[in-house]
Design a protein around this motif. Structure first.
Motif, mmCIF file in Angstrom:
data_model
loop_
_atom_site.group_PDB
_atom_site.id
_atom_site.type_symbol
_atom_site.label_atom_id
_atom_site.label_comp_id
_atom_site.label_asym_id
_atom_site.label_seq_id
_atom_site.Cartn_x
_atom_site.Cartn_y
_atom_site.Cartn_z
ATOM 1 N N LEU A 334 0.175 33.249 -21.597
ATOM 2 C CA LEU A 334 0.469 31.943 -21.840
ATOM 3 C C LEU A 334 -0.657 30.963 -21.315
ATOM 4 C CD1 LEU A 334 2.618 29.620 -22.213
ATOM 5 C CD2 LEU A 334 3.164 29.926 -19.550
ATOM 6 N N ARG A 335 -1.058 30.141 -22.423
ATOM 7 C CA ARG A 335 -2.283 29.528 -22.003
ATOM 8 C C ARG A 335 -2.464 28.456 -20.874
ATOM 9 N NH1 ARG A 335 -2.442 27.216 -26.727
ATOM 10 N NH2 ARG A 335 -3.549 29.015 -27.785
ATOM 11 N N ASP A 336 -3.355 28.714 -19.836
ATOM 12 C CA ASP A 336 -3.706 27.922 -18.726
ATOM 13 C C ASP A 336 -2.484 28.136 -17.840
ATOM 14 O OD1 ASP A 336 -6.056 26.929 -19.772
ATOM 15 O OD2 ASP A 336 -4.823 25.183 -20.699
ATOM 16 N N GLY A 337 -1.275 29.055 -18.017
ATOM 17 C CA GLY A 337 -0.536 29.444 -17.017
ATOM 18 C C GLY A 337 0.505 28.125 -16.776
ATOM 19 N N VAL A 338 1.712 28.583 -16.105
ATOM 20 C CA VAL A 338 2.713 27.862 -15.826
ATOM 21 C C VAL A 338 2.600 26.621 -15.055
ATOM 22 C CG1 VAL A 338 4.504 29.729 -15.828
ATOM 23 C CG2 VAL A 338 3.580 28.756 -13.873
ATOM 24 N N ASP A 339 1.504 26.440 -14.247
ATOM 25 C CA ASP A 339 1.223 25.063 -13.462
ATOM 26 C C ASP A 339 0.523 24.109 -14.511
ATOM 27 O OD1 ASP A 339 2.012 26.300 -11.291
ATOM 28 O OD2 ASP A 339 0.038 26.799 -10.412
ATOM 29 N N ALA A 340 0.166 24.511 -15.579
ATOM 30 C CA ALA A 340 -0.454 23.477 -16.638
ATOM 31 C C ALA A 340 0.614 22.879 -17.433
ATOM 32 C CB ALA A 340 -1.535 24.211 -17.314
ATOM 33 N N LEU A 341 1.923 23.416 -17.436
ATOM 34 C CA LEU A 341 2.847 22.800 -18.312
ATOM 35 C C LEU A 341 3.604 21.448 -17.816
ATOM 36 C CD1 LEU A 341 5.020 26.084 -18.759
ATOM 37 C CD2 LEU A 341 3.359 24.988 -20.438
ATOM 38 N N PRO A 342 3.853 20.669 -18.490
ATOM 39 C CA PRO A 342 4.473 19.485 -18.015
ATOM 40 C C PRO A 342 5.855 19.846 -17.357
ATOM 41 C CG PRO A 342 3.985 19.303 -20.368
ATOM 42 C CD PRO A 342 3.685 20.626 -19.969
ATOM 43 N N ALA A 343 6.223 18.854 -16.360
ATOM 44 C CA ALA A 343 7.299 19.247 -15.560
ATOM 45 C C ALA A 343 8.478 19.520 -15.998
ATOM 46 C CB ALA A 343 7.413 18.119 -14.582
ATOM 47 N N VAL A 344 8.871 18.840 -17.366
ATOM 48 C CA VAL A 344 10.130 19.381 -17.856
ATOM 49 C C VAL A 344 9.986 20.536 -18.510
ATOM 50 C CG1 VAL A 344 9.294 18.077 -19.881
ATOM 51 C CG2 VAL A 344 11.874 18.246 -19.679
ATOM 52 N N GLN A 345 8.730 20.947 -19.031
ATOM 53 C CA GLN A 345 8.620 22.294 -19.592
ATOM 54 C C GLN A 345 8.671 23.581 -18.597
ATOM 55 O OE1 GLN A 345 5.164 22.525 -22.189
ATOM 56 N NE2 GLN A 345 6.431 21.311 -23.632
ATOM 57 N N ARG A 346 8.043 23.126 -17.408
ATOM 58 C CA ARG A 346 7.960 23.993 -16.332
ATOM 59 C C ARG A 346 9.646 24.381 -15.841
ATOM 60 N NH1 ARG A 346 7.464 25.120 -10.864
ATOM 61 N NH2 ARG A 346 5.587 26.674 -10.479
ATOM 62 N N ASP A 347 10.085 23.297 -15.464
ATOM 63 C CA ASP A 347 11.441 23.675 -14.974
ATOM 64 C C ASP A 347 12.455 24.194 -15.943
ATOM 65 O OD1 ASP A 347 10.606 22.121 -12.751
ATOM 66 O OD2 ASP A 347 11.735 20.231 -13.436
ATOM 67 N N ALA A 348 12.131 24.052 -17.189
ATOM 68 C CA ALA A 348 13.107 24.773 -17.995
ATOM 69 C C ALA A 348 12.662 26.308 -18.285
ATOM 70 C CB ALA A 348 12.796 24.373 -19.684
ATOM 71 N N LEU A 349 11.230 26.607 -18.142
ATOM 72 C CA LEU A 349 10.959 28.070 -18.205
ATOM 73 C C LEU A 349 11.339 28.713 -16.853
ATOM 74 C CD1 LEU A 349 9.424 30.358 -19.397
ATOM 75 C CD2 LEU A 349 7.340 29.177 -18.495
ATOM 76 N N LEU A 350 11.282 28.387 -15.650
ATOM 77 C CA LEU A 350 11.305 28.917 -14.550
ATOM 78 C C LEU A 350 12.735 28.659 -13.986
ATOM 79 C CD1 LEU A 350 7.745 28.685 -12.843
ATOM 80 C CD2 LEU A 350 8.670 30.409 -14.598
ATOM 81 N N CYS A 351 13.062 29.565 -13.333
ATOM 82 C CA CYS A 351 14.427 29.234 -12.336
ATOM 83 C C CYS A 351 14.528 30.038 -11.104
ATOM 84 C CB CYS A 351 15.900 29.613 -13.310
ATOM 85 S SG CYS A 351 15.683 31.454 -13.746
#
Length: 369
Positions: A334-351
């Motif tokens: 995953l390019r640049d990791g989860v910390d680089a995702l916009p908040a809405v995408q990160r919240d949707a990916l991780l639980c």
């Protein structure tokens, strides 16, 4: 000024606790608690500073954009993890009491963490005996390797040329052109500078030491002479192989959108972070296989399947993809990791809780909690 934290105080902080004591020494200047007065803001919502924070003492209030609040007490399980690690920050952090925090440069921490976990995997693969593991460990602790992509080190070790030398032998001569560097595998050697009666002994080299690399990096003549003090063995690395070491390997990367399409076609998320990080929040149906254990547990993976590796910064997952590709698996990072995702995408990916899998010893997987 406060004293730097000691190893005992660092062992409860995830993932800082997997670093070696030498790596902690490299971070020493940053391992000093920073005071925070009651009411003071540590960071605001949307902050993008590349700093990793840990709460060491006191209490903080974390508030998200929708007004949700969380009180964080030092010493709690949650305080052992970085504060609001995604950038831009998803919360504001304000001190409810006088407090202290640890503030680390995120890029430096990610580099050290990735190297440490890949280094453990390398020792596992290459160490054939206790003596070999000890020598490799001392070699890989050399500061030179902090500049080398971990996946390149394995190739370097295959290119080393073994040379046995008698006591009194000159390994390299001051003033000569630098066409290689050396590693001391066993025996003793000393570094001397100056000619004739003005000679000065600069150092005695320890096993695992790298020498001669300065002439390569600076493209200048040798600045000292190295002589064997007793019979021993050195390993030679030619100039072209040395510079090949410093080039980062190319790995396959995907965006979150591209990952979603691969998931729909049967791919699976592979979380290569520590189990403590995984259990805090992970992608649904993901399999946890920490980078340092990947080689041990890779037999649990399905060869025909595609794996989508992720971590916080993208560095550990890039190393994982390189390793899996070498072993014949289809994998993307995953390019640049989860910390680089916009908040809405990160919240949707991780639980925080949800279906996932942990790779266990004995060739089995089990549901995560």
């Amino acid at each position: 000024m406060s004293e730097p934290l000691n190893p005992e105080q660092l062992r409860s902080l995830t993932p800082l606790n997997v670093l070696s004591e030498q790596q902690w020494r490299e971070l020493r200047g940053q391992l000093v608690p920073q005071p925070l007065l009651a009411g003071q803001v540590l960071f605001r919502l949307g902050d993008q500073a590349r700093v990793t924070y840990y709460l060491l003492a006191g209490e903080l209030l974390l508030q998200s954009a929708d007004g949700q609040q969380q009180r964080l007490q030092a010493g709690s399980e949650a305080s052992c993890h970085p504060l609001s690690p995604s950038l831009p920050r998803l919360q504001e952090a304000r001190a409810l009491s006088d407090a202290s925090v640890l503030a680390l440069d995120t890029a430096t921490l990610n580099r050290l963490l990735t190297w440490r976990l890949a280094y453990q995997d390398l020792l596992l693969e290459l160490g054939q005996s206790h003596d070999e593991i000890e020598w490799l460990g001392r070699l890989l602790e050399n500061p030179l390797f902090a500049k080398v992509p971990p996946s390149n080190v394995r190739a370097m070790l295959e290119r080393l040329q073994r040379i046995e030398l008698a006591a009194g032998s000159t390994v390299l001569q001051e003033g000569d052109v630098g066409d290689c560097c050396y590693f001391l595998k066993n025996g003793r050697a000393e570094v001397i500078r100056g000619a004739g009666g003005a000679q000065q002994v600069l150092a005695e080299l320890e096993i695992g030491a790298c020498f001669g690399e300065e002439a390569l990096l600076a493209d200048s003549p040798r600045n000292a002479t190295v002589t064997m003090l007793e019979d021993g063995v050195v390993l030679r690395l030619d100039r072209q192989d040395f510079f090949a070491l410093l080039k980062a390997p190319v790995v396959n990367e995907v965006s979150l959108g591209e990952a979603s399409r691969l998931l729909a076609a049967g791919a699976q998320w592979l979380d290569v972070r520590l189990q403590e990080e995984y259990e805090r929040a992970h992608a649904l149906q993901s399999l946890n296989m920490p980078l340092q254990l990947l080689r041990l547990k890779v037999r649990l993976l399905d060869k025909p399947r595609t794996y989508l590796c992720y971590c916080d910064s993208g560095k550990r997952s890039a190393s994982a993809v390189f390793l899996l590709s070498q072993l014949g698996y289809s994998a993307y990072a995953l390019r640049d990791g989860v910390d680089a995702l916009p908040a809405v995408q990160r919240d949707a990916l991780l639980c925080e809780r949800g279906s996932g899998y942990l790779a266990r010893s004995g060739g089995r997987t089990e549901r995560s909690r």
